[in-house]
Design a protein around this motif. Structure first.
Motif, short mmCIF file in Angstrom:
data_model
loop_
_atom_site.label_atom_id
_atom_site.label_comp_id
_atom_site.label_asym_id
_atom_site.label_seq_id
_atom_site.Cartn_x
_atom_site.Cartn_y
_atom_site.Cartn_z
N TYR A 1 0.82 -1.21 0.00
CA TYR A 1 0.00 0.00 0.00
C TYR A 1 0.86 1.27 0.00
O TYR A 1 0.44 2.30 -0.54
N ILE A 2 2.06 1.21 0.60
CA ILE A 2 2.90 2.41 0.65
C ILE A 2 3.35 2.81 -0.75
O ILE A 2 3.26 3.98 -1.14
N THR A 3 3.84 1.84 -1.53
CA THR A 3 4.29 2.16 -2.89
C THR A 3 3.12 2.62 -3.75
O THR A 3 3.27 3.54 -4.57
N LYS A 4 1.96 2.00 -3.59
CA LYS A 4 0.80 2.40 -4.40
C LYS A 4 0.42 3.85 -4.12
O LYS A 4 0.16 4.65 -5.04
N VAL A 5 0.37 4.22 -2.83
CA VAL A 5 0.02 5.59 -2.48
C VAL A 5 1.05 6.58 -3.04
O VAL A 5 0.70 7.64 -3.58
N LEU A 6 2.33 6.24 -2.92
CA LEU A 6 3.38 7.13 -3.43
C LEU A 6 3.32 7.27 -4.94
O LEU A 6 3.54 8.36 -5.48
N TRP A 7 3.03 6.17 -5.66
CA TRP A 7 2.89 6.26 -7.12
C TRP A 7 1.73 7.17 -7.50
O TRP A 7 1.82 7.96 -8.45
N ILE A 8 0.61 7.04 -6.78
CA ILE A 8 -0.55 7.89 -7.06
C ILE A 8 -0.21 9.36 -6.83
O ILE A 8 -0.54 10.24 -7.65
N MET A 9 0.49 9.64 -5.73
CA MET A 9 0.88 11.02 -5.44
C MET A 9 1.85 11.55 -6.48
O MET A 9 1.76 12.72 -6.90
N ALA A 10 2.78 10.70 -6.94
CA ALA A 10 3.71 11.12 -7.98
C ALA A 10 2.97 11.42 -9.28
O ALA A 10 3.28 12.40 -9.99
N GLY A 11 1.97 10.58 -9.61
CA GLY A 11 1.18 10.82 -10.81
C GLY A 11 0.43 12.14 -10.75
O GLY A 11 0.34 12.87 -11.74
N ILE A 12 -0.11 12.45 -9.56
CA ILE A 12 -0.82 13.72 -9.38
C ILE A 12 0.13 14.90 -9.61
O ILE A 12 -0.23 15.88 -10.27
N MET A 13 1.36 14.79 -9.09
CA MET A 13 2.33 15.88 -9.25
C MET A 13 2.75 16.06 -10.71
O MET A 13 3.14 17.16 -11.12
N ILE A 14 2.69 14.99 -11.51
CA ILE A 14 3.01 15.11 -12.94
C ILE A 14 1.84 15.72 -13.70
O ILE A 14 2.03 16.55 -14.61
#
Length: 498
Positions: free
Chosen positions: A470-483
């Motif tokens: 779940y930690i990596t999934k949340v971080l990927w989602i946040m990174a996608g939002i920042m892009i």
């Protein structure tokens, strides 16, 4: 009550005349080391470690000395960042973005004093966090594995789009240049030489000192020479050297939010103050909105990274004391100090060596207070550096820069490389490419590669590990939002213009 009693016992240890004097000396030395570009807390602590052991200091006194130097370096790194646009270490890179514009506006004293107060608040919040939550937070931090660290650093790089919100492409290019420079040298896993061009001098890669002094110090010298050529005078120090109540309350929210963020990042072993200050700056810039003056001299832009920087530095003591895992490069050196005294950091340290642990925690309070008093008292003298004429200031900056780079490997090659990088940095600055993104890309590049290699070795080369949990999934989602956010802003502005 047990925690309170232990803390009082720690203050009894830290407030002895010898330890109080040691904390004062360490704080002063740390401040001087911190303001010298390229040295940073790791070098400061590493230089004093043999002296502490050779002098026969007891272990608690040795740790108090090293911890005071550590905090002093974190306080001092912002001084050169604000005054001459040259960060003392990687964690102070964010402080150049608004600190130097404030200095150019004649507000150097305000920026220096306010950043000192923000640093103090960040340290105090983190120290209280150490006292209250150390065992619990240490268990949480150990959940982060190589895959989580890799995705965390990807997220940190995507956040760089917030540094120059109207130029995300140039920011991304700068970060990619930094990542490319981080790959120079021998591959740690395969032993293959990468981008060394058959030069033995590049086999160890490009040193951080060479990078930061070249891109910041040398390019700044060229900028100042250009200003001198067109008749621009030296900067003034301004009428005020201290912040007022209105300015403090204006930045208090940013300081508190960034302190908590920096503390959380500091708990993660290896994350470091550089990531904390970058995330704090970008998050506060997002919260401030497009009407803010971030990047042009916003006081919140200096308060946020400095609070996060110091909170992260203090937070990095948690994994060291509770797990025996260094939270940063500097705490790794401090763990070496413990091993010199045949002391093994870990879960039993709190019960077996309370004098060392609680004396160290109490000394962090004392060192923070000493540093605040010291930095506030010396603000007007630091600010006077801006009134020094360019024909005196520029040779002094150049001399410190060349000595700092030469002291690492004692080779002429590093000096030549520093000058080449400085010229390249000057060109990038004239083209409005943010050098802060480049340096952060360089700093995070090595950490990203090592985390990715370790993660892939665990999964036997399968990429699924980067998306598992779940930690990596949340971080990927946040990174996608920042892009996606810069693209949405660009489309919206294009629609408004049309």
């Amino acid at each position: 009550m047990d925690v309170f009693e232990y803390l009082m016992y720690g203050f009894q240890v830290a407030l002895t005349p010898q330890n109080l004097f040691i904390a004062l000396i360490g704080a002063f030395i740390g401040t001087i080391v911190g303001l010298l570009p390229g040295l940073g807390p790791i070098n400061g602590v590493a230089l004093l470690l043999p002296f502490a052991y050779a002098l026969g200091l007891p272990p608690e006194s040795a740790l108090i000395l090293l911890a005071s130097v550590y905090l002093g370096c974190e306080f001092g790194g912002r001084i050169s960042a604000i005054l001459i646009n040259v960060p003392g270490d990687a964690a102070a890179i964010m402080s150049t973005l608004d600190g130097y514009p404030l200095a150019k506006q004649g507000k150097a004293g305000i920026a220096l004093s306010l950043s000192a107060m923000s640093s103090f608040i960040g340290s105090i919040i983190a120290i209280v966090g150490i006292i209250l939550f150390a065992p619990l937070l240490a268990k949480w931090a150990i959940v982060f594995g190589p895959a989580e660290y890799f995705v965390l650093m990807v997220f940190a790089l995507t956040c760089l789009s917030g540094l120059v919100s109207d130029q995300p492409v140039k920011t991304a290019i700068s970060a990619l240049i930094g990542l490319l420079l981080a790959t120079v040298g021998v591959d740690a896993v395969t032993g293959v030489y990468r981008f060394t061009f058959n030069s033995v001098s590049l086999s160890d890669g490009i040193q951080f000192t060479t990078i930061v002094i070249g891109f910041f110090s040398i390019s700044e010298i060229l900028i100042m020479l250009e200003q001198t050529a067109i008749g621009q005078k030296a900067l003034g120090q301004g009428k005020r050297s201290l912040f007022n109540l209105k300015e403090f309350t204006f930045t208090l929210g940013s300081t508190l939010r960034s302190s908590f963020l920096g503390f959380i990042i500091g708990i993660l072993p290896g994350a470091g103050a550089t990531i904390a200050s970058a995330l704090a700056y970008t998050s506060e810039r997002k919260l401030a909105g497009k009407d803010s003056k971030f990047g042009e001299g916003d006081l919140r832009g200096i308060a946020a990274p400095e609070a996060a920087n110091n909170a992260s530095a203090c937070g990095s003591f948690i994994p060291m004391l509770t797990l025996g895992v260094p939270g940063s490069g500097t705490t790794a050196v401090m763990m070496g100090a413990l091993t010199l005294y045949n002391i093994t950091p870990g879960p039993q340290l709190f019960t077996e060596q309370p004098t060392i642990v609680w004396g160290l925690i109490a000394s962090l309070f004392i060192a923070s207070a000493l540093l605040l008093f010291m930095n506030i008292s010396l603000v007007r003298y630091f600010a006077k550096l801006l009134s020094v004429p360019h024909f005196i200031l520029l040779p002094a900056i150049a001399a410190v820069s060349f000595v700092g780079v030469y002291a690492i490997h004692s080779t002429i090659f590093d000096l030549i490389l520093m000058v080449v990088l400085g010229i390249f940095g000057y060109i990038l600055r004239k083209l409005n490419f943010p050098l802060s993104a480049l340096i952060l890309g360089f700093v995070l590049g090595g950490l990203m590669e090592s985390s990715l290699r370790r993660a892939l070795s665990i999964s036997h080369g399968e990429l699924f590990i980067l998306f598992d949990g779940y930690i990596t999934k949340v971080l990927w989602i946040m990174a996608g939002i920042m892009i996606v956010l810069p693209l949405i802003r660009w489309l919206r502005s294009k629609r408004q213009r049309s």
